[in-house]
Write an enzyme that holds these catalytic residues in place. Structure first.
Site, PDB file in Angstrom:
ATOM      1  N   SER A 182      57.691  14.067  62.624  1.00  0.00           N
ATOM      2  CA  SER A 182      58.645  14.923  63.303  1.00  0.00           C
ATOM      3  C   SER A 182      60.034  14.938  62.668  1.00  0.00           C
ATOM      4  CB  SER A 182      58.782  14.486  64.750  1.00  0.00           C
ATOM      5  OG  SER A 182      59.323  13.182  64.831  1.00  0.00           O
ATOM      6  N   SER A 201      56.596   9.350  61.928  1.00  0.00           N
ATOM      7  CA  SER A 201      57.544  10.468  61.875  1.00  0.00           C
ATOM      8  C   SER A 201      58.702  10.308  60.903  1.00  0.00           C
ATOM      9  CB  SER A 201      58.096  10.748  63.268  1.00  0.00           C
ATOM     10  OG  SER A 201      57.165  11.486  64.014  1.00  0.00           O
ATOM     11  N   LYS A 216      68.988  12.871  63.148  1.00  0.00           N
ATOM     12  CA  LYS A 216      67.926  13.591  63.847  1.00  0.00           C
ATOM     13  C   LYS A 216      68.418  13.985  65.242  1.00  0.00           C
ATOM     14  CE  LYS A 216      62.945  13.025  64.829  1.00  0.00           C
ATOM     15  NZ  LYS A 216      61.800  12.093  64.704  1.00  0.00           N
TER      16      LYS A 216
END
Lengths: 499, 487
Positions: B154, B178, B79
């Site tokens: 996210s 997330s 990420k």
């Protein structure tokens, strides 16, 4: 109308740790290489996290204990949030409502003559990280401002006093005593020029009006006083300024326009000046730092730190006077030069058994050389055992003070030649130079008789009342008997001449 | 079998038996990314050179008879909220568009140490603020099961990359769901570890007391292995727990005896999609069939979790994001009047609207006069939520339930209604508030062809229980073997 000055101080002390408060980054004063003492944590880079340097807590606890404070068994870290270029995270990690130390006091000597002490109560001492430094173009040509983050993250202990000080001179004396204590504790190098000791002063007046009312003038906080002289001068100036302001406007604390004001000190012009508008009271949005667990100070930890405390300089100053019969002046000269010199003095005094003799040598010979060479006692070539042994020879009447000076000079010279000086060198030099007092009176008597026989004329003059004429005879005797004490020879000669 | 369809275990087997090389594996994924990511939109940065170099090192180690590490030659997507030395780390924000960290996050160091091959950095909501990856400043990530739907967020890039076969493993971060929500939306496995299990050093902070890094993978075993690598004490994170790391991969196949599963009745009330409810109930039945007992439990304060979460997270975020001021790094406005204006202009230009909304919420809630009423009260409710879980876990071993109220929503469906988007965190944010571990595993496909996830929650530090229970279910079902029809 009458008025009383009221002063409270906020003292920022940089702690002497190897690394910064929340990272392993090196902690050292280094203005010549800006931004060289940084790491990702110091720079506040995305993703970095603080980790507490426990050594800084040790030093804070040590200071708190020496300042007679309560040490918090449980404390935590709060974020004080504001934007400024010298603060890369846009918050300072500090302690808001649970300071590491609180409710203490420190006494300072208000009157050197009488030794009268005054006590200043301390509200709190909390640990926080220092900010970096903004460097602005002073040329007025609008050049770039620069930021040096070397200082950023340095452990800083903020000590806040009650408004207990009543004069500019007292404020200075208090600060000097605090500095001395901190240097004895070895928690900070307390260098005001380098900023490792900084002081803000909260100043106002209590005015008694002619009709007997007491009113307070608005408080001014004078920021960043970086010398003892500056502290005293700024407060003196502020006292006059506030008095005139009061007489002109009649503005009181709490009135509209009478809010606390932040002022700077212009040392060159000797004035304070308004820095921040009174209405801009900042909201720092303090909240507990979620990156750092709360801190528990166990009883064991506290005792461990307590064991590292030393005798406070104020107590030690009094003890030196009592134990070694020193004058207040000599005791102050020794104490004020720092803990290591006081240790040195006491070791010398113990070894020779004569405080006065030790004080004379330390405050004159030793300090003179230290000052000439710009060194501290730790670098002084003649150790306390050596000097103590040398002075013991004076005290035990083995050599004269004058001979001791010769030996001292010789030992210093030896040290110059990179030959470490040891205790054994003392007697070696005394003997090599034949400085040991001659105790064999027979040898002296014989020499005196011989000299008198050769100088009958002078002996007559002396007998006739010209006592000073004996001088050359003393020299002749001492030439024959090296190490003889001049005073003893003089007495012997006079006795023989006058029968 | 195509390498990009293989699970982590299968890849390791092929690599260890030297049937394929790490360079071949890396090349297969890099080529797949090149061919298909334009459509998926998972990656923000692809590091072909770095990946091939790491792959060659893994091959050399194996050739020399050395251990190549727990992930020797396995590609991983990270990420773009996690710092990678020398590799752009943007947080999907204009603010850090050109930020190249001079250091590796702890998890990245661990990945490199264990021979992982970092493919690149994947998309997310800006600074992880969002549940759809739509707040990314740079690109839209689609749900590989239906390109009109959101991959969730996210960690949308992390989940989409796995669902689309662009990486076998990825690192995500979970502040209020997330990792688990996008895993659920994309039909992959995603695990949020216990708070403090994985070092946050190098994870760009959103909400420090809630953020936790975790694995996403095709199957439970992949997540167990990735967690095995990244978990453990790190002296650079003061909130990272100094506790032993169990052998999760070794114990994974051992079923749990006498398992007691808790189900929260309230979670099946208003707002839960029927198909999701049915899939979760069916999953609970699978456990019953495996000998587990099922008990209804209550989490009395769980209904306040979204309100609590949306105070604590923005408060911390407002502080954590204050450092992006254009002074030391990141975006600086070109036009400004004075210092204050420089701050305002730089931040105003570079932050997106969702980030600004949360900064304003948090700044306001921490302001003098509001702090006690909002932030302090939220902390008190947080303690009550923790207490709820403590009570519940005295009665049951695990709590099973939905991950999200619905399957993946359409892109743009909720962007105009932030509150509706926030409310979708109802089942996940409680785990972050309580600090407990949670996992989302594939447990169904809706009639519209979108994946449904099952969430399991366990007490603090019981990742072992979580993984083994997830594996028990996975063995009985084949949801994790499904691929989107478009592939």
């Amino acid at each position: 109308m009458d008025h009383q000055l009221i002063v409270g101080l906020e003292v920022h002390v940089q702690l002497l740790t190897q690394s910064k408060l929340f990272s392993g980054c090196i902690n050292r004063f280094n203005p010549d290489e800006p931004n060289s003492q940084t790491d990702p944590v110091t720079l506040g880079l995305p993703g970095t996290l603080p980790v507490l340097n426990r050594r800084a807590v040790d030093l804070s606890i040590r200071t708190g204990l020496a300042l007679n404070c309560e040490i918090a068994p449980f404390t935590r870290w709060d974020r004080k949030q504001y934007y400024y270029p010298d603060l890369p995270k846009a918050y300072q990690i500090s302690q808001y409502d649970l300071p590491i130390a609180a409710d203490g006091w420190l006494e300072f000597v208000a009157d050197e003559e009488t030794g009268e002490r005054r006590r200043v109560r301390l509200i709190r001492a909390h640990l926080e990280e220092d900010a970096g430094k903004n460097l602005h173009d002073d040329s007025g040509r609008g050049g770039e401002s620069r930021v040096d983050l070397n200082r950023c993250g340095t452990p800083l202990l903020e000590i806040v006093t009650q408004p207990d000080l009543r004069s500019a001179a007292d404020s200075r004396k208090f600060l000097e005593e605090l500095r001395l204590l901190l240097s004895y504790l070895e928690v900070s190098d307390c260098n005001m020029q380098e900023g490792s000791l900084r002081c803000d002063a909260n100043v106002n007046l209590k005015v008694t009006t002619d009709d007997g009312h007491e009113v307070a003038t608005p408080i001014a906080e004078i920021k960043n006083l970086n010398s003892f002289r500056g502290v005293e001068a700024a407060i003196e100036y502020e006292e006059q300024r506030q008095l005139e302001e009061w007489q002109r406007t009649g503005l009181k604390m709490g009135d509209v326009g009478g809010e606390k004001e932040t002022r700077g000190w212009d040392a060159d012009r000797g004035i304070t000046f308004s820095q921040r508008g009174k209405e801009e009271a900042a909201d720092y949005r303090y909240f507990p730092d979620p990156d750092l667990p709360p801190l528990t100070v166990s009883a064991e930890w506290l005792e461990e730190v307590r064991a590292t405390l030393c005798e406070p300089p104020a107590d030690r100053r009094e003890r030196l006077q009592a134990a070694w019969a020193l004058s207040a002046y000599d005791a102050s000269v020794i104490i004020d030069r720092g803990r290591r010199l006081a240790d040195y003095f006491e070791e010398v005094a113990r070894l020779c058994g004569d405080g006065k003799q030790a004080a004379n040598w330390v405050t004159q010979e030793v300090l003179r050389i230290m000052n000439d060479r710009g060194i501290e006692i730790g670098d002084f070539p003649i150790s306390a055992p050596v000097l103590g042994t040398l002075l013991e020879r004076i005290v035990s009447d083995a050599i004269t003070v004058r001979s001791a000076r010769t030996v001292f000079a010789d030992l210093l010279e030896q040290a110059e030649g990179s030959q470490p000086v040891t205790v054994d060198d003392v007697d070696r030099v005394i003997d090599a130079k034949g400085l040991r007092k001659v105790e064999d009176t027979g040898q002296l008597e014989a020499a005196a008789d011989a000299v008198l026989a050769r100088n009958a004329k002078i002996a007559d003059d002396v007998r006739g009342g010209k006592t000073n004429a004996v001088g050359p005879l003393i020299g002749q005797v001492m030439k024959e008997v090296r190490g003889a004490d001049a005073r003893a020879v003089r007495e012997l000669l006079l006795k023989k001449i006058n029968g | 079998m195509s390498l990009t369809r293989a699970s982590t275990d299968e890849l390791l087997q092929l690599l260890d038996s030297r049937e394929v090389s790490a360079v071949e594996v890396a090349t297969a994924f890099l080529d797949e990314i090149e061919a298909r990511d334009e459509q998926i939109g998972a990656f923000l940065t692809v590091d072909r050179d770095g990946a091939l170099t790491a792959a060659r090192t893994a091959d050399e180690r194996r050739a020399a008879g050395e251990s190549a590490g727990l992930l020797g030659g396995i590609p991983v997507a990270v990420k773009d909220l996690v710092c990678t030395r020398g590799l752009r780390t943007t947080c999907a924000s204009r603010m850090l568009e050109n930020f190249v960290p001079p250091y590796d996050a702890h998890v990245v160091r661990r990945l490199r140490d264990e021979g992982a091959v970092l493919l690149g950095k994947v998309n997310l909501d800006e600074f992880a603020m969002g549940s759809s990856t739509e707040t990314s400043a740079f690109r839209r990530t689609v749900n590989p099961w239906n390109s009109e739907h959101s991959p969730g967020g996210s960690s949308g890039g992390s989940a989409a990359a796995i669902a689309a076969g662009l990486a076998p493993l990825s690192i995500g971060s979970d502040t209020g769901g997330s990792i688990r929500q996008p895993a659920s939306f994309c039909g992959v496995v995603g695990l949020k570890p216990t708070y403090g299990r994985v070092s946050r050093y190098g994870l760009v902070a959103f909400a420090s007391s809630l953020d936790q890094l975790g694995p996403l993978s095709r199957d439970v075993s992949g997540s167990a292995r990735l967690l095995q690598v990244i978990a453990g004490h790190d002296p650079q994170d003061a909130t990272c727990l100094n506790v032993p790391v169990p052998d999760w991969t070794g114990q994974l196949e051992q079923p749990l005896e006498g398992l007691k599963i808790g189900v929260v009745a309230e979670q099946f009330a208003d707002g839960l999609d029927d198909e999701v409810a049915a899939a979760v109930r069916a999953a609970v039945e699978v456990y019953r069939g495996l000998g587990a007992t099922v008990e209804e439990i209550e989490l009395p304060h769980a209904r306040h979790s979204v309100a609590t979460y949306y105070l604590i997270a923005p408060c911390e975020a407002s502080s954590n994001l204050a450092r992006y001021d254009g002074v030391h790094y990141g975006h600086r406005a070109e036009q400004f009047d004075d210092m204050v204006d420089m701050y305002a202009a730089s931040r105003g230009e570079a932050f997106g609207s969702e980030v600004k909304r949360r900064i304003m919420l948090g700044t306001w809630a921490l302001s003098s006069g509001y702090y006690e009423a909002y932030y302090l009260k939220a902390l008190k409710v947080r303690r009550l939520i923790r207490q709820d879980f403590d009570d519940a876990f005295r009665r049951v071993d695990l709590i099973a339930g939905p991950v999200t109220p619905t399957t993946a929503f359409r892109t743009g469906e909720l962007t105009g209604d932030p509150l509706a988007m926030y409310l979708a965190d109802i089942y996940t944010s409680i785990a972050n508030l309580a600090g407990i571990p949670g996992i989302s595993i594939p447990a169904g496909i809706s009639q519209a062809g979108l994946p449904i996830g099952l969430q399991l929650l366990a007490p603090s530090l019981e990742e072992d229980r979580l993984l083994r229970a997830a594996r028990m279910y996975e063995r009985e079902t084949n949801w994790h073997t499904r691929w989107p029809a478009s592939l």
